[in-house]
Scaffold this motif. Structure first.
Motif, PDB file in Angstrom:
ATOM      1  N   ALA A  91       0.852  -1.185   0.000  1.00  0.00           N
ATOM      2  CA  ALA A  91       0.000   0.000   0.000  1.00  0.00           C
ATOM      3  C   ALA A  91       0.889   1.236   0.000  1.00  0.00           C
ATOM      4  CB  ALA A  91      -0.924  -0.009   1.211  1.00  0.00           C
ATOM      5  N   LEU A  92       0.772   2.046  -1.030  1.00  0.00           N
ATOM      6  CA  LEU A  92       1.607   3.235  -1.133  1.00  0.00           C
ATOM      7  C   LEU A  92       0.983   4.392  -0.350  1.00  0.00           C
ATOM      8  CD1 LEU A  92       2.496   3.164  -4.935  1.00  0.00           C
ATOM      9  CD2 LEU A  92       3.930   2.450  -3.022  1.00  0.00           C
ATOM     10  N   PRO A  93       1.818   5.150   0.353  1.00  0.00           N
ATOM     11  CA  PRO A  93       1.297   6.323   1.066  1.00  0.00           C
ATOM     12  C   PRO A  93       0.819   7.394   0.094  1.00  0.00           C
ATOM     13  CG  PRO A  93       3.498   5.690   1.848  1.00  0.00           C
ATOM     14  CD  PRO A  93       3.250   4.941   0.581  1.00  0.00           C
ATOM     15  N   LYS A  94      -0.010   8.295   0.577  1.00  0.00           N
ATOM     16  CA  LYS A  94      -0.455   9.414  -0.239  1.00  0.00           C
ATOM     17  C   LYS A  94       0.678  10.436  -0.370  1.00  0.00           C
ATOM     18  CE  LYS A  94      -4.698   8.008  -0.758  1.00  0.00           C
ATOM     19  NZ  LYS A  94      -5.248   7.636  -2.090  1.00  0.00           N
ATOM     20  N   PRO A  95       0.784  11.086  -1.509  1.00  0.00           N
ATOM     21  CA  PRO A  95       1.840  12.092  -1.680  1.00  0.00           C
ATOM     22  C   PRO A  95       1.549  13.351  -0.862  1.00  0.00           C
ATOM     23  CG  PRO A  95       0.398  12.051  -3.595  1.00  0.00           C
ATOM     24  CD  PRO A  95      -0.010  10.895  -2.737  1.00  0.00           C
ATOM     25  N   ARG A  96       2.579  13.914  -0.293  1.00  0.00           N
ATOM     26  CA  ARG A  96       2.430  15.190   0.390  1.00  0.00           C
ATOM     27  C   ARG A  96       2.232  16.311  -0.631  1.00  0.00           C
ATOM     28  NH1 ARG A  96       6.602  16.882   5.079  1.00  0.00           N
ATOM     29  NH2 ARG A  96       5.651  14.953   5.889  1.00  0.00           N
ATOM     30  N   ASP A  97       2.850  16.141  -1.803  1.00  0.00           N
ATOM     31  CA  ASP A  97       2.747  17.136  -2.868  1.00  0.00           C
ATOM     32  C   ASP A  97       2.194  16.436  -4.111  1.00  0.00           C
ATOM     33  OD1 ASP A  97       2.989  19.191  -4.635  1.00  0.00           O
ATOM     34  OD2 ASP A  97       5.171  19.382  -4.516  1.00  0.00           O
ATOM     35  N   PRO A  98       0.858  16.312  -4.218  1.00  0.00           N
ATOM     36  CA  PRO A  98       0.271  15.565  -5.336  1.00  0.00           C
ATOM     37  C   PRO A  98       0.276  16.359  -6.637  1.00  0.00           C
ATOM     38  CG  PRO A  98      -1.459  16.463  -3.962  1.00  0.00           C
ATOM     39  CD  PRO A  98      -0.162  16.799  -3.278  1.00  0.00           C
ATOM     40  N   ALA A  99       0.193  15.644  -7.737  1.00  0.00           N
ATOM     41  CA  ALA A  99       0.080  16.275  -9.049  1.00  0.00           C
ATOM     42  C   ALA A  99      -1.377  16.642  -9.295  1.00  0.00           C
ATOM     43  CB  ALA A  99       0.575  15.323 -10.137  1.00  0.00           C
ATOM     44  N   PRO A 100      -1.633  17.689 -10.061  1.00  0.00           N
ATOM     45  CA  PRO A 100      -3.019  18.040 -10.389  1.00  0.00           C
ATOM     46  C   PRO A 100      -3.648  16.976 -11.285  1.00  0.00           C
ATOM     47  CG  PRO A 100      -1.486  19.375 -11.667  1.00  0.00           C
ATOM     48  CD  PRO A 100      -0.661  18.623 -10.661  1.00  0.00           C
ATOM     49  N   ALA A 101      -4.951  16.991 -11.367  1.00  0.00           N
ATOM     50  CA  ALA A 101      -5.659  16.028 -12.210  1.00  0.00           C
ATOM     51  C   ALA A 101      -5.187  16.148 -13.654  1.00  0.00           C
ATOM     52  CB  ALA A 101      -7.163  16.265 -12.121  1.00  0.00           C
ATOM     53  N   LEU A 102      -5.010  15.021 -14.296  1.00  0.00           N
ATOM     54  CA  LEU A 102      -4.560  15.023 -15.684  1.00  0.00           C
ATOM     55  C   LEU A 102      -5.710  15.468 -16.586  1.00  0.00           C
ATOM     56  CD1 LEU A 102      -1.900  14.118 -17.212  1.00  0.00           C
ATOM     57  CD2 LEU A 102      -3.207  12.089 -17.877  1.00  0.00           C
ATOM     58  N   PRO A 103      -5.480  16.439 -17.458  1.00  0.00           N
ATOM     59  CA  PRO A 103      -6.562  16.873 -18.352  1.00  0.00           C
ATOM     60  C   PRO A 103      -6.898  15.804 -19.382  1.00  0.00           C
ATOM     61  CG  PRO A 103      -4.488  17.948 -18.937  1.00  0.00           C
ATOM     62  CD  PRO A 103      -4.243  17.199 -17.650  1.00  0.00           C
ATOM     63  N   HIS A 104      -8.023  15.981 -20.035  1.00  0.00           N
ATOM     64  CA  HIS A 104      -8.415  15.053 -21.091  1.00  0.00           C
ATOM     65  C   HIS A 104      -7.517  15.258 -22.315  1.00  0.00           C
ATOM     66  CE1 HIS A 104     -11.925  13.615 -18.962  1.00  0.00           C
ATOM     67  NE2 HIS A 104     -12.308  14.868 -18.740  1.00  0.00           N
ATOM     68  N   GLY A 105      -7.036  14.169 -22.867  1.00  0.00           N
ATOM     69  CA  GLY A 105      -6.158  14.243 -24.020  1.00  0.00           C
ATOM     70  C   GLY A 105      -6.918  14.263 -25.335  1.00  0.00           C
ATOM     71  N   LEU A 106      -6.153  14.365 -26.413  1.00  0.00           N
ATOM     72  CA  LEU A 106      -6.749  14.420 -27.754  1.00  0.00           C
ATOM     73  C   LEU A 106      -7.136  13.044 -28.284  1.00  0.00           C
ATOM     74  CD1 LEU A 106      -4.361  16.979 -29.529  1.00  0.00           C
ATOM     75  CD2 LEU A 106      -6.553  17.431 -28.404  1.00  0.00           C
TER      76      LEU A 106
END
Length: 525
Positions: free
Chosen positions: A212-227
């Motif tokens: 089980a991986l811990p949650k990131p303290r500094d998460p990345a923003p949601a990935l936008p929808h691609g083409l």
């Protein structure tokens, strides 16, 4: 027929030995399997141009081709051993000893080898010798050798009659002997298949422990929808883990026990230390979207992938140790002894270099470096993406050379700006009318500023770019095209955000990455 029978004795004896060694290696260390050990040594000794040719020609099947070549070469020499054993058993046995001895030497001379790694080759030697002698005896009896004078019709009348009688007896007695040889050969082949299959099943059963991986303290923003949802055939904005490229020197994927795994930090540091996986994952974690590129990627090639990585900043790990003196490289070592050198100045220039433990929302796969690997945005993998990481050493290029450095590859290798056409595919046929030309472009740690397409001898046309995920990530792009019937040439080029266009000069991957403009030819019907 007799020569073929004795050659088969050597081949079957070698197959039995290889299978037995492979089975034992599956329980000890899969990489010590005789064929794999020899194959790994061949990789290390192969000149760089030949390696690049193999990757360009066979792609991800290069390892299969190599293993097959080693196996075929071994079996050819084993057939020679069988032929030698017909008249001189000691010579045949000697060749078997030589072959397995070389495999044993290759196994114990690997960078991270242990004394026990010679055992699979030793087992192959014993089984090969016993198999050769047993099969040779059956083959000799099947051939009737040594059982009569074989028609030496000379001398007195009674001697001729005796020889003819012995020949008749020999022919009659050789029939069951041939059946015994065929039965023995079939038995050896069947046992070899079972042993080899058992080794493969055992090696394949060793899967990474689920964690089980811990949650990131500094998460990345949601990935936008691609083409990819609107432009058919374009690469998805995020590369699925199952299709993410894999290029390394390993013929067998290391199986690492996360419970006993450690990361050691030493060299020119004030406070050397070792931490386990729990300690590493307890450090502040960051999550970043980063595109990785292999230096072996040709212009328009597929050795590139974009993923979301979870890990600990490399600078956090190094700061815990403290720097002593004036090191200029981070020498990272994998569990199998493979090494990569990363410029320390690059690690400390503010980019998100990390010791990664997760990929696309899950733990690392075995094939991608479980339980931990390096990720260095903007650098080709051969200078910043060590998989199966176990050691970080602060040192200098003058004092230590990594695997690829010894082979004259570049020490500082930033990823070159480039663009790729995904659709339409090269040499494809498309219908006339309005279609989309599309693909991806990358300029890691600088960012893609624009992508342009040229059709035949027309002007460069700026394309429409997909969502911006950051300077370390690739950009999708597309250009609507009113395709007219005929044969057409499509070219693409990218420019980074600093205004520097990709190199037009054609260069091979060695020593610092390929360059040039991709052109594809398509037919419009």
């Amino acid at each position: 027929m007799s020569r073929l029978r004795f050659a088969l004795c050597g081949v079957l004896a070698a197959v039995a030995g290889i299978a037995a060694g492979h089975l034992l290696a599956a329980f000890l260390a899969p990489a010590s399997s005789p064929v794999l050990a020899v194959g790994s040594t061949v990789i290390d000794l192969t000149p760089t141009p030949v390696k690049e040719w193999a990757i360009a020609t066979f792609g991800t099947a290069d390892k299969v081709v190599l293993q097959g070549s080693v196996l075929v070469g071994t079996l050819v020499l084993a057939a020679v051993a069988g032929l030698l054993a017909r008249r001189r058993p000691a010579a045949g046995v000697g060749l078997i000893v030589l072959l397995t001895g070389l495999a044993g030497a290759a196994a114990v001379l690997r960078p991270a080898a242990a004394p026990r790694d010679v055992l699979p080759s030793a087992t192959a030697m014993v089984v090969g010798i016993v198999g050769l002698l047993l099969l040779r005896d059956l083959a000799a009896r099947a051939a009737g050798e040594g059982l009569g004078a074989h028609g030496a019709a000379t001398g007195p009348r009674w001697a001729v009659m005796r020889d003819r009688a012995e020949d008749t007896y020999t022919r009659a007695s050789s029939r069951p002997a041939r059946r015994r040889f065929l039965g023995g050969a079939a038995g050896v082949a069947a046992l070899s298949v079972l042993a080899a299959a058992g080794g493969q099943l055992r090696a394949g059963a060793q899967k990474a422990k689920q964690i089980a991986l811990p949650k990131p303290r500094d998460p990345a923003p949601a990935l936008p929808h691609g083409l990819e949802s609107t432009v058919k055939g374009i690469s998805p904005l995020r590369t699925p883990t199952d299709t993410f490229y894999r290029v390394d020197t390993n013929l067998v994927v290391p199986q690492v026990d996360v419970d006993s795994w450690t990361l050691e930090v030493d060299g020119m540091v004030e406070r050397p230390f070792t931490m386990n996986f729990a300690e590493l994952s307890a450090l502040p974690l960051i999550e970043r979207d980063i595109t990785m590129t292999c230096v072996s990627n040709e212009v328009g090639g597929g050795y590139i992938g974009a993923a979301r990585w979870l890990g600990v900043r490399l600078t956090d790990v190094l700061d815990r140790a403290g720097v002593k003196g004036s090191p200029d490289q981070v020498l990272s070592t994998a569990v199998d002894g493979f090494t990569i050198s990363t410029p320390l100045a690059v690690v400390r220039d503010g980019r998100d270099a990390m010791v990664a433990i997760g990929m696309n929302g899950a733990q690392l796969r075995d094939t991608h470096g479980f339980p931990a690997r390096l990720i260095t945005p903007g650098l080709y993998g051969f200078v910043g993406a060590t998989k199966w990481l176990t050691k970080l050493t602060l040192t200098t290029y003058a004092a230590e050379q990594a695997y690829w450095t010894k082979r004259q590859w570049a020490t500082v290798a930033p990823i070159k700006t480039s663009a790729r056409i995904d659709t339409p595919a090269p040499l494809s046929t498309v219908n006339a009318g309005r279609i989309a030309i599309g693909g991806v472009a990358w300029a890691q740690h600088r960012g893609v500023g624009k992508v342009e397409v040229k059709i035949d001898d027309g002007p460069w046309q700026e394309t429409k770019l997909g969502p911006d995920v950051g300077i370390d990530y690739w950009r999708q792009w597309f250009l609507p095209w009113d395709a007219q019937p005929g044969l057409h040439r499509i070219s693409v080029r990218a420019t980074d955000r600093q205004g520097r266009a990709q190199l037009t000069e054609r260069a091979t991957p060695f020593p610092s990455g390929s360059s040039g403009i991709q052109e594809v030819v398509v037919t419009v019907a």
